[in-house]
Write a protein that holds these residues in place. Structure first.
Motif, PDB file in Angstrom:
ATOM      1  N   UNK A  17      -7.649   1.667   2.733  1.00 30.81           N
ATOM      2  CA  UNK A  17      -9.057   1.270   2.785  1.00 30.81           C
ATOM      3  C   UNK A  17      -9.401   0.373   1.596  1.00 30.81           C
ATOM      4  N   UNK A  18      -8.948   0.748   0.404  1.00 30.67           N
ATOM      5  CA  UNK A  18      -9.266  -0.047  -0.781  1.00 30.67           C
ATOM      6  C   UNK A  18      -8.595  -1.419  -0.751  1.00 30.67           C
ATOM      7  N   UNK A  19      -7.313  -1.460  -0.401  1.00 29.52           N
ATOM      8  CA  UNK A  19      -6.617  -2.758  -0.359  1.00 29.52           C
ATOM      9  C   UNK A  19      -7.165  -3.604   0.787  1.00 29.52           C
ATOM     10  N   UNK A  20      -7.502  -2.960   1.897  1.00 33.17           N
ATOM     11  CA  UNK A  20      -8.127  -3.687   2.987  1.00 33.17           C
ATOM     12  C   UNK A  20      -9.454  -4.291   2.574  1.00 33.17           C
ATOM     13  N   UNK A  21     -10.269  -3.533   1.823  1.00 33.42           N
ATOM     14  CA  UNK A  21     -11.564  -4.053   1.371  1.00 33.42           C
ATOM     15  C   UNK A  21     -11.375  -5.214   0.398  1.00 33.42           C
ATOM     16  N   UNK A  22     -10.392  -5.113  -0.480  1.00 35.73           N
ATOM     17  CA  UNK A  22     -10.126  -6.213  -1.415  1.00 35.73           C
ATOM     18  C   UNK A  22      -9.763  -7.492  -0.660  1.00 35.73           C
ATOM     19  N   UNK A  23      -8.906  -7.364   0.345  1.00 34.40           N
ATOM     20  CA  UNK A  23      -8.487  -8.545   1.108  1.00 34.40           C
ATOM     21  C   UNK A  23      -9.629  -9.056   1.978  1.00 34.40           C
ATOM     22  N   UNK A  24     -10.436  -8.166   2.524  1.00 34.42           N
ATOM     23  CA  UNK A  24     -11.629  -8.577   3.278  1.00 34.42           C
ATOM     24  C   UNK A  24     -12.562  -9.394   2.380  1.00 34.42           C
ATOM     25  N   UNK A  63      -5.293  -2.945  -8.103  1.00 33.82           N
ATOM     26  CA  UNK A  63      -6.252  -2.289  -7.206  1.00 33.82           C
ATOM     27  C   UNK A  63      -5.914  -0.821  -7.035  1.00 33.82           C
ATOM     28  N   UNK A  64      -4.628  -0.502  -6.931  1.00 30.08           N
ATOM     29  CA  UNK A  64      -4.238   0.897  -6.784  1.00 30.08           C
ATOM     30  C   UNK A  64      -4.512   1.694  -8.062  1.00 30.08           C
ATOM     31  N   UNK A  65      -4.428   1.057  -9.222  1.00 29.08           N
ATOM     32  CA  UNK A  65      -4.814   1.739 -10.462  1.00 29.08           C
ATOM     33  C   UNK A  65      -6.297   2.108 -10.405  1.00 29.08           C
ATOM     34  N   UNK A  66      -7.122   1.183  -9.899  1.00 31.04           N
ATOM     35  CA  UNK A  66      -8.543   1.494  -9.711  1.00 31.04           C
ATOM     36  C   UNK A  66      -8.725   2.692  -8.782  1.00 31.04           C
ATOM     37  N   UNK A  67      -7.948   2.715  -7.702  1.00 28.65           N
ATOM     38  CA  UNK A  67      -8.044   3.818  -6.748  1.00 28.65           C
ATOM     39  C   UNK A  67      -7.693   5.140  -7.426  1.00 28.65           C
ATOM     40  N   UNK A  68      -6.661   5.140  -8.274  1.00 28.35           N
ATOM     41  CA  UNK A  68      -6.290   6.376  -8.956  1.00 28.35           C
ATOM     42  C   UNK A  68      -7.370   6.835  -9.929  1.00 28.35           C
ATOM     43  N   UNK A 107      -2.902 -10.713   0.763  1.00 30.31           N
ATOM     44  CA  UNK A 107      -2.400  -9.363   0.985  1.00 30.31           C
ATOM     45  C   UNK A 107      -1.013  -9.149   0.384  1.00 30.31           C
ATOM     46  N   UNK A 108      -0.249 -10.227   0.160  1.00 28.83           N
ATOM     47  CA  UNK A 108       1.098 -10.110  -0.405  1.00 28.83           C
ATOM     48  C   UNK A 108       1.124 -10.243  -1.931  1.00 28.83           C
ATOM     49  N   UNK A 109      -0.034 -10.285  -2.564  1.00 29.62           N
ATOM     50  CA  UNK A 109      -0.128 -10.419  -4.017  1.00 29.62           C
ATOM     51  C   UNK A 109       0.102  -9.050  -4.660  1.00 29.62           C
ATOM     52  N   UNK A 110       1.323  -8.794  -5.050  1.00 28.87           N
ATOM     53  CA  UNK A 110       1.663  -7.463  -5.534  1.00 28.87           C
ATOM     54  C   UNK A 110       0.986  -7.128  -6.850  1.00 28.87           C
ATOM     55  N   UNK A 111       0.867  -8.067  -7.758  1.00 31.30           N
ATOM     56  CA  UNK A 111       0.240  -7.753  -9.048  1.00 31.30           C
ATOM     57  C   UNK A 111      -1.195  -7.272  -8.845  1.00 31.30           C
ATOM     58  N   UNK A 112      -1.949  -7.973  -7.997  1.00 32.91           N
ATOM     59  CA  UNK A 112      -3.326  -7.572  -7.729  1.00 32.91           C
ATOM     60  C   UNK A 112      -3.367  -6.248  -6.971  1.00 32.91           C
TER      61      UNK A 112
END
Length: 375
Positions: free
Chosen positions: A347-354, A31-36, A22-27
């Motif tokens: 939701x997206x970052x939570x799903x990635x970490x899940x 992931x947020x680029x994907x969300x956009x 969850x602390x991996x800022x690059x990823x």
């Protein structure tokens, strides 16, 4: 999910979330680029009648005849932020949090958050997870998303207004997107906090040649190629447009005060995270909206109502990332990137970490029922 009627879900505490990345800022920025991209395509749903609501907030009354009922205070509220995110995520979820500035006296964070993920078709829970790091990292990642598309690639100097945890996570994404940054100026109303952040930056990022506190917001902004303002509290920071360097990228993820004459200059590029969310606020709250939601996007709502600007003078970040709208036009253009926070991020970052946690065998599997007693 099987057809037996059994429902299981995964519980992830904060140590498990950290192990899962969850602390991996690059990823997180990736992931947020994907969300956009999904935002720009419309492959998402949030709450409210226009499907773009920030969330539902419960604020306690200023006084109450009931002795057990909390009363209003600084940052004292509960909020539910709900969303569906499409694409590879294809999941629904919610961030739920309570906030109280008095928590610090109890050795607790100001906000305590949980994230729930649900099957988008059945509604069954998939995961319940610690949400503070999800929220802090996704908030911090968005300035870096903007920097990838909107900042000059030769940016060398960065000014940070505020030195709290969110300002720190914002810098993590900014330097990830702009590794050319070599000087960082920090302004905070508590100078000691600015110096603490400066020491952390120098220790964590050896490529940064100088990081130091400054005495005023003006000193922080002037000559900075990148500016980020992320503060909390009663008084909003003020940025005078005359302080902003030609070609600067100005990231605004929190409350701000700026002069209308500067912000509405025709040569300024005004970008927001998701304009329909601000339109949802305009339906849910009362004018003047900046009095309630102190973001630069709320200024835009006020100024549109007052006839001082039109919505076509604002650009959505998702449109820029998808190539459907122009971003920066030249090296001298000043870019203002207003951010209000979207539940799709959580939701997206939570799903990635899940997904990471499942692959790593982390978390505690919990059973809701073998078969529902009522169905």
């Amino acid at each position: 999910m099987s057809n037996t009627g059994r429902v299981d879900f995964l519980y992830l505490d904060e140590p498990s979330m950290i192990k899962a990345g969850v602390m991996d800022m690059h990823t997180c920025v990736d992931t947020m680029v994907e969300v956009y991209k999904l935002l720009g395509q419309g492959d998402y749903v949030m709450g409210g009648k226009n499907h773009n609501s920030h969330g539902v907030k419960m604020v306690f009354p200023k006084s109450s005849p009931f002795p057990n009922m909390p009363v209003d205070g600084p940052d004292r509220r509960f909020m539910a932020m709900i969303a569906y995110v499409g694409g590879r995520f294809n999941v629904a979820g919610e961030k739920w949090y309570g906030s109280n500035i008095g928590n610090k006296q109890k050795n607790l964070p100001r906000s305590i958050l949980m994230v729930m993920l649900n099957d988008a078709v059945t509604g069954a829970p998939i995961a319940l997870m610690s949400g503070n790091q999800i929220s802090g990292m996704r908030t911090g990642a968005i300035p870096g998303v903007g920097a990838r598309s909107l900042a000059r690639k030769d940016s060398r100097s960065c000014g940070l207004i505020g030195s709290g945890p969110i300002s720190r996570s914002c810098f993590m994404s900014l330097i990830d997107s702009l590794p050319s940054i070599e000087e960082v100026k920090i302004f905070d109303v508590v100078p000691e906090n600015a110096e603490n952040l400066a020491r952390w930056i120098m220790k964590t990022y050896p490529a940064v040649k100088k990081a130091y506190g400054v005495a005023t917001a003006e000193a922080c902004v002037r000559d900075s190629d990148v500016v980020n303002s992320a503060t909390s509290g009663k008084s909003l920071p003020y940025i005078n447009g005359e302080w902003i360097k030609k070609g600067a990228y100005v990231s605004l993820p929190a409350g701000i005060e700026m002069d209308q004459e500067f912000v509405l200059r025709p040569d300024i590029l005004r970008v927001v995270d998701n304009w329909p969310m601000y339109e949802a606020w305009s339906e849910e709250l009362s004018y003047p909206w900046h009095d309630s939601i102190e973001l630069i996007g709320s200024y835009y709502l006020d100024w549109i109502k007052e006839g001082r600007m039109t919505a076509d003078q604002i650009v959505n970040m998702g449109k820029i990332i998808n190539g459907d709208a122009k971003g920066r036009e030249d090296d001298d253009q000043i870019v203002l990137f207003g951010q209000g926070g979207l539940p799709v991020y959580d939701v997206a970052w939570g799903k990635q970490i899940y997904d990471n946690a499942v692959k790593m065998g982390l978390g505690v599997k919990l059973n809701l029922w073998e078969e529902a007693a009522m169905h």
